[in-house]
Design an enzyme around this catalytic site. Structure first.
Site, PDB file in Angstrom:
ATOM      1  N   ASP A 152       0.845  -1.199   0.000  1.00  0.00           N
ATOM      2  CA  ASP A 152       0.000   0.000   0.000  1.00  0.00           C
ATOM      3  C   ASP A 152       0.875   1.243   0.000  1.00  0.00           C
ATOM      4  O   ASP A 152       1.552   1.547   0.978  1.00  0.00           O
ATOM      5  CB  ASP A 152      -0.872   0.005   1.266  1.00  0.00           C
ATOM      6  CG  ASP A 152      -1.773   1.229   1.340  1.00  0.00           C
ATOM      7  OD1 ASP A 152      -2.894   1.163   0.792  1.00  0.00           O
ATOM      8  OD2 ASP A 152      -1.367   2.258   1.926  1.00  0.00           O
TER       9      ASP A 152
ATOM     10  N   TYR B 294       3.212   9.663  -0.330  1.00  0.00           N
ATOM     11  CA  TYR B 294       4.366   9.101   0.380  1.00  0.00           C
ATOM     12  C   TYR B 294       5.688   9.345  -0.362  1.00  0.00           C
ATOM     13  O   TYR B 294       6.758   9.093   0.181  1.00  0.00           O
ATOM     14  CB  TYR B 294       4.195   7.588   0.613  1.00  0.00           C
ATOM     15  CG  TYR B 294       2.909   7.167   1.292  1.00  0.00           C
ATOM     16  CD1 TYR B 294       2.089   8.098   1.930  1.00  0.00           C
ATOM     17  CD2 TYR B 294       2.489   5.848   1.287  1.00  0.00           C
ATOM     18  CE1 TYR B 294       0.896   7.717   2.543  1.00  0.00           C
ATOM     19  CE2 TYR B 294       1.303   5.455   1.902  1.00  0.00           C
ATOM     20  CZ  TYR B 294       0.508   6.399   2.519  1.00  0.00           C
ATOM     21  OH  TYR B 294      -0.665   6.014   3.111  1.00  0.00           O
TER      22      TYR B 294
ATOM     23  N   HIS C  50      -7.537   9.605  -1.538  1.00  0.00           N
ATOM     24  CA  HIS C  50      -6.876   9.541  -0.231  1.00  0.00           C
ATOM     25  C   HIS C  50      -7.755  10.120   0.883  1.00  0.00           C
ATOM     26  O   HIS C  50      -7.607   9.771   2.050  1.00  0.00           O
ATOM     27  CB  HIS C  50      -5.541  10.297  -0.293  1.00  0.00           C
ATOM     28  CG  HIS C  50      -4.492   9.747   0.610  1.00  0.00           C
ATOM     29  ND1 HIS C  50      -3.178   9.602   0.267  1.00  0.00           N
ATOM     30  CD2 HIS C  50      -4.550   9.299   1.880  1.00  0.00           C
ATOM     31  CE1 HIS C  50      -2.488   9.088   1.261  1.00  0.00           C
ATOM     32  NE2 HIS C  50      -3.299   8.899   2.261  1.00  0.00           N
TER      33      HIS C  50
ATOM     34  N   SER D   4     -10.651   6.504   0.879  1.00  0.00           N
ATOM     35  CA  SER D   4      -9.936   6.437   2.148  1.00  0.00           C
ATOM     36  C   SER D   4     -10.348   7.629   2.997  1.00  0.00           C
ATOM     37  O   SER D   4     -10.547   8.734   2.466  1.00  0.00           O
ATOM     38  CB  SER D   4      -8.420   6.464   1.884  1.00  0.00           C
ATOM     39  OG  SER D   4      -7.727   6.400   3.103  1.00  0.00           O
TER      40      SER D   4
ATOM     41  N   GLN E 286     -10.517   2.823   3.209  1.00  0.00           N
ATOM     42  CA  GLN E 286      -9.341   2.661   4.074  1.00  0.00           C
ATOM     43  C   GLN E 286      -9.389   3.726   5.171  1.00  0.00           C
ATOM     44  O   GLN E 286      -9.263   4.912   4.882  1.00  0.00           O
ATOM     45  CB  GLN E 286      -8.050   2.782   3.249  1.00  0.00           C
ATOM     46  CG  GLN E 286      -6.814   2.549   4.080  1.00  0.00           C
ATOM     47  CD  GLN E 286      -5.505   2.724   3.323  1.00  0.00           C
ATOM     48  OE1 GLN E 286      -4.699   3.598   3.640  1.00  0.00           O
ATOM     49  NE2 GLN E 286      -5.270   1.906   2.321  1.00  0.00           N
TER      50      GLN E 286
ATOM     51  N   LEU F 286      -1.636  -0.903  13.907  1.00  0.00           N
ATOM     52  CA  LEU F 286      -0.873  -1.082  15.153  1.00  0.00           C
ATOM     53  C   LEU F 286      -0.988   0.150  16.046  1.00  0.00           C
ATOM     54  O   LEU F 286      -0.260   0.267  17.040  1.00  0.00           O
ATOM     55  CB  LEU F 286       0.608  -1.336  14.824  1.00  0.00           C
ATOM     56  CG  LEU F 286       0.887  -2.587  13.980  1.00  0.00           C
ATOM     57  CD1 LEU F 286       2.338  -2.611  13.514  1.00  0.00           C
ATOM     58  CD2 LEU F 286       0.575  -3.835  14.794  1.00  0.00           C
TER      59      LEU F 286
ATOM     60  N   SER G 216       6.359  -1.453   8.593  1.00  0.00           N
ATOM     61  CA  SER G 216       7.594  -1.544   9.355  1.00  0.00           C
ATOM     62  C   SER G 216       8.779  -1.413   8.410  1.00  0.00           C
ATOM     63  O   SER G 216       8.725  -1.881   7.276  1.00  0.00           O
ATOM     64  CB  SER G 216       7.691  -2.873  10.115  1.00  0.00           C
ATOM     65  OG  SER G 216       8.897  -2.882  10.854  1.00  0.00           O
TER      66      SER G 216
HETATM   67  N1  LIG Z   1      -5.089   6.438   4.076  1.00  0.00           N
HETATM   68  C1  LIG Z   1      -4.462   7.120   4.996  1.00  0.00           C
HETATM   69  O1  LIG Z   1      -4.757   8.280   5.274  1.00  0.00           O
HETATM   70  C2  LIG Z   1      -3.346   6.473   5.742  1.00  0.00           C
HETATM   71  C3  LIG Z   1      -2.807   7.103   6.874  1.00  0.00           C
HETATM   72  C4  LIG Z   1      -1.782   6.453   7.550  1.00  0.00           C
HETATM   73  C5  LIG Z   1      -1.318   5.229   7.102  1.00  0.00           C
HETATM   74  N2  LIG Z   1      -1.834   4.663   5.964  1.00  0.00           N
HETATM   75  C6  LIG Z   1      -1.344   3.363   5.451  1.00  0.00           C
HETATM   76  O2  LIG Z   1      -1.422   2.387   6.494  1.00  0.00           O
HETATM   77  C7  LIG Z   1      -0.122   1.869   6.733  1.00  0.00           C
HETATM   78  C8  LIG Z   1       0.051   1.482   8.192  1.00  0.00           C
HETATM   79  O3  LIG Z   1      -0.240   2.544   9.050  1.00  0.00           O
HETATM   80  P1  LIG Z   1       0.868   3.409   9.825  1.00  0.00           P
HETATM   81  O4  LIG Z   1       2.136   3.341   9.089  1.00  0.00           O
HETATM   82  O5  LIG Z   1       0.259   4.722  10.058  1.00  0.00           O
HETATM   83  O6  LIG Z   1       1.009   2.750  11.243  1.00  0.00           O
HETATM   84  P2  LIG Z   1       1.070   1.278  11.910  1.00  0.00           P
HETATM   85  O7  LIG Z   1       1.248   0.235  10.876  1.00  0.00           O
HETATM   86  O8  LIG Z   1      -0.069   1.200  12.859  1.00  0.00           O
HETATM   87  O9  LIG Z   1       2.366   1.415  12.819  1.00  0.00           O
HETATM   88  C9  LIG Z   1       3.642   1.602  12.305  1.00  0.00           C
HETATM   89  C10 LIG Z   1       4.577   1.857  13.480  1.00  0.00           C
HETATM   90  O10 LIG Z   1       4.661   0.680  14.283  1.00  0.00           O
HETATM   91  C11 LIG Z   1       6.021   0.239  14.360  1.00  0.00           C
HETATM   92  N3  LIG Z   1       5.976  -1.223  14.323  1.00  0.00           N
HETATM   93  C12 LIG Z   1       5.637  -2.004  13.278  1.00  0.00           C
HETATM   94  N4  LIG Z   1       5.652  -3.317  13.633  1.00  0.00           N
HETATM   95  C13 LIG Z   1       6.019  -3.342  14.927  1.00  0.00           C
HETATM   96  C14 LIG Z   1       6.225  -4.405  15.852  1.00  0.00           C
HETATM   97  N5  LIG Z   1       6.020  -5.672  15.519  1.00  0.00           N
HETATM   98  N6  LIG Z   1       6.619  -4.080  17.117  1.00  0.00           N
HETATM   99  C15 LIG Z   1       6.834  -2.780  17.466  1.00  0.00           C
HETATM  100  N7  LIG Z   1       6.638  -1.745  16.637  1.00  0.00           N
HETATM  101  C16 LIG Z   1       6.236  -2.017  15.370  1.00  0.00           C
HETATM  102  C17 LIG Z   1       6.714   0.856  13.165  1.00  0.00           C
HETATM  103  O11 LIG Z   1       8.071   1.056  13.445  1.00  0.00           O
HETATM  104  P3  LIG Z   1       9.214   0.380  12.508  1.00  0.00           P
HETATM  105  O12 LIG Z   1       8.946   0.850  11.110  1.00  0.00           O
HETATM  106  O13 LIG Z   1      10.470   0.892  13.091  1.00  0.00           O
HETATM  107  O14 LIG Z   1       9.044  -1.108  12.669  1.00  0.00           O
HETATM  108  C18 LIG Z   1       5.974   2.190  13.048  1.00  0.00           C
HETATM  109  O15 LIG Z   1       6.496   3.122  13.959  1.00  0.00           O
HETATM  110  C19 LIG Z   1       0.798   2.995   6.270  1.00  0.00           C
HETATM  111  O16 LIG Z   1       2.130   2.602   6.115  1.00  0.00           O
HETATM  112  C20 LIG Z   1       0.104   3.420   5.003  1.00  0.00           C
HETATM  113  O17 LIG Z   1       0.355   2.507   3.962  1.00  0.00           O
HETATM  114  C21 LIG Z   1      -2.840   5.267   5.293  1.00  0.00           C
END
Ligand SMILES: NC(=O)c1ccc[n+]([C@@H]2O[C@H](COP(=O)([O-])OP(=O)(O)OC[C@H]3O[C@@H](n4cnc5c(N)ncnc54)[C@H](OP(=O)(O)O)[C@@H]3O)[C@@H](O)[C@H]2O)c1
Length: 283
Positions: free
Chosen positions: A52, A57, A118, A149, A171, A200, A241
């Site tokens: 994704d 990004y 988005h 989204s 999303q 997460l 991650s």
């Molecule tokens: N549509 C939207 O508006 C929107 C907004 C936000 C995100 N997104 C999408 O959703 C995806 C996921 O959401 P997100 O990136 O916001 O947050 P997330 O997946 O909830 O959390 C990511 C965070 O958790 C850490 N992490 C990952 N696995 C871990 C583990 N097993 N143990 C401890 N820490 C861990 C990562 O650090 P490390 O990288 O250091 O492991 C990072 O700091 C995004 O990457 C993006 O593709 C979409």
């Protein structure tokens, strides 16, 4: 009806338009090019089938490079890996199509499996025109499926009232500490799948006592419990991650099951916890 969910990393769920999407994927928000390239490569090697990304990004190119190399070196057909991107700005019909074409070029792919608006930002008229552009882009084959989204219930209702084609998914930020029950309800009623961003909660609630207790009972990490919760709800989950170790461990959620009582306990943790932007109520 109990939600259905997949039993491995390649498992796909069906979308409203008849296509399928791997229920588990890698999110690449806030990764630079090198981090993105490495993370996508490690994820694909670990068996992930879904990435994704987004225009926002600024790493679509790195996703495309890692994808191309993986497909070439493993002789894997493009159709096996699911790539989502998203339109950053809602402006006009024409700009939406132009921005999608730029994203395709940047990524180096002929089509996206899924292309999302988005957000719903811009008001009803702009939303209508941009959505029409996505409907036409799908007809043209620029993307196989289209979705949205960060759309609130009222934005979804707008499409229903207009008799427009529905998005295959919405999303939104979705995890035990942010459950958006009104959005989940309207989407589930219409057959629009929920895709959980921030599944997460950005690693900010791993110390919650309920999560720790449930994790210990399965000898798992809190991260795996949160992801399994999303999976068992039938949500599509895309944890991010940059660590190879965590990319692998986040996907180890297919060999245990949360009990109905544990699901209920996690369901009870909603605190409207905002981890990033919160625009589901925009005009
Ligand atoms: N549509 C939207 O508006 C929107 C907004 C936000 C995100 N997104 C999408 O959703 C995806 C996921 O959401 P997100 O990136 O916001 O947050 P997330 O997946 O909830 O959390 C990511 C965070 O958790 C850490 N992490 C990952 N696995 C871990 C583990 N097993 N143990 C401890 N820490 C861990 C990562 O650090 P490390 O990288 O250091 O492991 C990072 O700091 C995004 O990457 C993006 O593709 C979409």
């Amino acid at each position: 009806m109990a939600p259905s969910f997949v039993s491995d990393l390649s498992g796909r769920v069906k979308l409203l338009d008849g296509t399928t999407i791997p229920q588990f994927g890698l999110g690449v928000y806030e990764m630079n090019d090198q981090e993105t390239y490495d993370a996508v490569k490690w994820a694909l090697e670990a068996g992930y089938k879904h990435v994704d990304t987004a225009e926002w990004y600024e790493n679509e190119g790195a996703v495309g490079r890692a994808l191309k190399e993986y497909l070439g070196s493993t002789n894997t057909p493009r159709s096996e890996i699911y790539i989502t991107s998203k339109l950053m700005h809602n402006r006009t019909y024409e700009s939406a199509l132009a921005d999608l074409k730029t994203s395709l070029k940047t990524t180096g792919v002929e089509y996206f499996d899924l292309y999302l608006m988005h957000s719903a930002i811009g008001g009803p008229e702009i939303r209508k025109n941009v959505w029409r552009a996505l409907v036409d882009a799908q007809k043209e084959g620029l993307c196989k499926s289209i979705g949205v989204s960060n759309w609130g219930a009222k934005h979804i209702q707008e499409l229903v009232d207009a008799g427009s084609p529905l998005p295959v998914l919405n999303q939104i930020d979705l995890h035990p500490f942010m459950r958006h029950p009104d959005i989940v309800e309207i989407c589930e009623k219409l057959g629009i799948l929920l895709e959980a961003w921030g599944p997460l909660a950005r690693a900010k609630r791993f110390d919650h006592p309920s999560l720790i207790k449930i994790a210990e009972s399965h000898q798992r990490e809190p991260a795996q419990i949160m992801l399994r919760w999303g999976l068992q709800h039938g949500f599509i989950i895309i944890p991010k991650s940059v660590s190879q170790k965590r990319i692998v461990s986040n996907a180890q959620i297919f060999d245990f099951e949360l009990s109905p009582e544990q699901m209920k306990e996690l369901d009870g943790l909603d605190e409207y916890f905002v981890t990033d932007w919160d625009v589901v109520d925009c005009d």
